[in-house]
Design a protein around this motif. Structure first.
Motif, PDB file in Angstrom:
ATOM      1  N   SER A  32     -21.936  72.423  15.993  1.00 32.58           N
ATOM      2  CA  SER A  32     -22.717  71.808  16.225  1.00 32.58           C
ATOM      3  C   SER A  32     -24.317  72.490  16.333  1.00 32.58           C
ATOM      4  CB  SER A  32     -23.017  71.534  18.061  1.00 32.58           C
ATOM      5  OG  SER A  32     -23.253  72.654  19.015  1.00 32.58           O
ATOM      6  N   HIS A 250     -22.127  61.456  12.102  1.00 36.87           N
ATOM      7  CA  HIS A 250     -23.162  60.968  12.382  1.00 36.87           C
ATOM      8  C   HIS A 250     -24.380  61.476  10.875  1.00 36.87           C
ATOM      9  CE1 HIS A 250     -22.739  65.607  12.084  1.00 36.87           C
ATOM     10  NE2 HIS A 250     -23.603  65.599  11.993  1.00 36.87           N
ATOM     11  N   GLY A 264     -15.411  61.949  12.224  1.00 36.48           N
ATOM     12  CA  GLY A 264     -15.728  61.773  13.450  1.00 36.48           C
ATOM     13  C   GLY A 264     -17.178  62.474  13.326  1.00 36.48           C
ATOM     14  N   SER A 265     -17.781  62.171  14.163  1.00 37.82           N
ATOM     15  CA  SER A 265     -19.373  63.870  14.479  1.00 37.82           C
ATOM     16  C   SER A 265     -18.638  64.459  14.907  1.00 37.82           C
ATOM     17  CB  SER A 265     -20.341  62.930  15.625  1.00 37.82           C
ATOM     18  OG  SER A 265     -19.893  63.005  16.418  1.00 37.82           O
ATOM     19  N   ASP A 267     -20.169  65.937  16.997  1.00 33.95           N
ATOM     20  CA  ASP A 267     -19.965  66.373  19.084  1.00 33.95           C
ATOM     21  C   ASP A 267     -18.211  65.504  19.281  1.00 33.95           C
ATOM     22  OD1 ASP A 267     -22.673  66.675  19.371  1.00 33.95           O
ATOM     23  OD2 ASP A 267     -23.434  65.129  19.147  1.00 33.95           O
ATOM     24  N   ASP A 268     -17.623  65.160  18.156  1.00 34.96           N
ATOM     25  CA  ASP A 268     -16.105  65.063  18.436  1.00 34.96           C
ATOM     26  C   ASP A 268     -15.476  65.790  17.245  1.00 34.96           C
ATOM     27  OD1 ASP A 268     -16.832  62.137  20.007  1.00 34.96           O
ATOM     28  OD2 ASP A 268     -17.214  61.290  18.769  1.00 34.96           O
ATOM     29  N   ASP A 269     -15.221  66.799  17.293  1.00 32.81           N
ATOM     30  CA  ASP A 269     -15.068  67.461  16.117  1.00 32.81           C
ATOM     31  C   ASP A 269     -14.071  66.814  15.276  1.00 32.81           C
ATOM     32  OD1 ASP A 269     -14.955  70.125  17.401  1.00 32.81           O
ATOM     33  OD2 ASP A 269     -13.674  69.055  18.897  1.00 32.81           O
ATOM     34  N   GLY A 270     -14.737  65.925  14.481  1.00 33.84           N
ATOM     35  CA  GLY A 270     -14.810  65.148  13.247  1.00 33.84           C
ATOM     36  C   GLY A 270     -14.497  66.995  11.880  1.00 33.84           C
ATOM     37  N   GLU A 273     -10.522  66.898  12.856  1.00 36.42           N
ATOM     38  CA  GLU A 273     -10.187  66.064  12.215  1.00 36.42           C
ATOM     39  C   GLU A 273      -9.484  66.121  10.490  1.00 36.42           C
ATOM     40  OE1 GLU A 273     -10.887  60.545  12.038  1.00 36.42           O
ATOM     41  OE2 GLU A 273     -11.732  62.029  13.713  1.00 36.42           O
TER      42      GLU A 273
END
Length: 280
Positions: A32, A250, A264-265, A267-270, A273
């Motif tokens: 992050s 993001h 994902g972003s 913050d969403d642990d993209g 994924e």
């Protein structure tokens, strides 16, 4: 026998077509903007590595600023692309600095620095010293540049060729930087605009993509077995280069448009994924 860089025990049995080359940006992708690496992302990187794929950090950071991240991810060998493609290293825990220089591309920063100083007289400028840190005309905020820092007169910044120039000007936006470089006609460099107050200059034609293509050939990875994940403007070429270019959720619209897909972003642990999908 210890596998050579790029080899993984059992990789041929797991992957009839050979391993994937998985290029991963760091800031805003794996970690992050608050410098946090989640357990989920760390474990996903480890799973891809343990499956026999070639995991390559591909970052705008200098080489001295990747060691901690590489160690946290368990990436103790293999390759890393740093300085937006100008410096490629082979990670090696047996070396005092944890790496061996593999490829370095330099340029004369003088013409660009002189032109930029006319437009941005109050900006902060720094040039990279490989494996050491930076020479700069005035101190940068704490934590923004890794390694050791030496403040020198502005004219000393171009006393020798360098791999990278950093320009920091909080009063200017990303759009301002793009317009300024276009208006100055800096045709002999490659530039990448980072977050609002930041711009990197690199040798002409050098990008993360050019360094990764060189590694792809060294590692004998087929073009269709390449994957790249990133979130910044300095990732555009890399995302277009990869057979599967993936942008973080993001990322700016231009970055997402350059990718084949969006995860994902941060913050969403993209990143996790995307990495888990490689193991399906």
């Amino acid at each position: 026998m210890t596998p050579a860089p790029g080899d993984s025990a059992g990789a041929g049995a797991r992957h009839p077509e050979g391993p994937l080359l998985v290029a991963l940006d760091i800031d805003g992708t794996l970690i992050s903007y608050d410098e946090v690496l989640s357990d989920v992302v760390r474990d996903a990187v480890g799973a891809v590595r343990d499956a026999g794929h070639e995991v390559v950090l591909s970052t705008g950071r200098s080489v001295v600023a990747i060691r901690e991240v590489a160690d946290a991810l368990g990436l103790t060998d293999g390759y890393a692309v740093t300085s937006n493609g100008a410096v490629t290293v082979r990670l090696d825990q047996a070396e005092p600095q944890g790496f061996v220089l593999d490829d370095v591309v330099t340029f004369d920063p003088g013409p660009a620095l002189r032109l930029l100083r006319e437009q941005l007289p109050d900006a902060r400028y720094a040039v990279e010293e490989i494996g050491v840190g930076f020479r700069l005309n005035t101190p940068f905020p704490d934590g923004e540049l890794g390694g050791e820092h030496e403040v020198v007169p502005f004219e000393d910044l171009w006393e020798r060729e360098v791999t990278r120039v950093v320009v920091r000007s909080p009063e200017h936006s990303s759009a301002d930087f793009h317009d300024m470089v276009a208006g100055l006609g800096l045709d002999d460099i490659t530039y990448a605009v980072g977050w609002t107050a930041w711009m990197d200059l690199a040798p002409l034609g050098v990008s993360k993509a050019t360094a990764l293509e060189r590694l792809r050939r060294i590692l004998h990875v087929q073009p269709h077995r390449t994957v790249a994940l990133g979130d910044g403007f300095n990732d555009l070429e890399m995302l277009r280069w990869a057979a599967r270019g993936v942008a973080m959720g993001h990322a700016a619209e231009q970055v997402r448009a350059a990718a084949d897909e969006v995860t994902g972003s941060v913050d969403d642990d993209g990143a996790a994924e995307l990495l888990r999908s490689l193991l399906a």
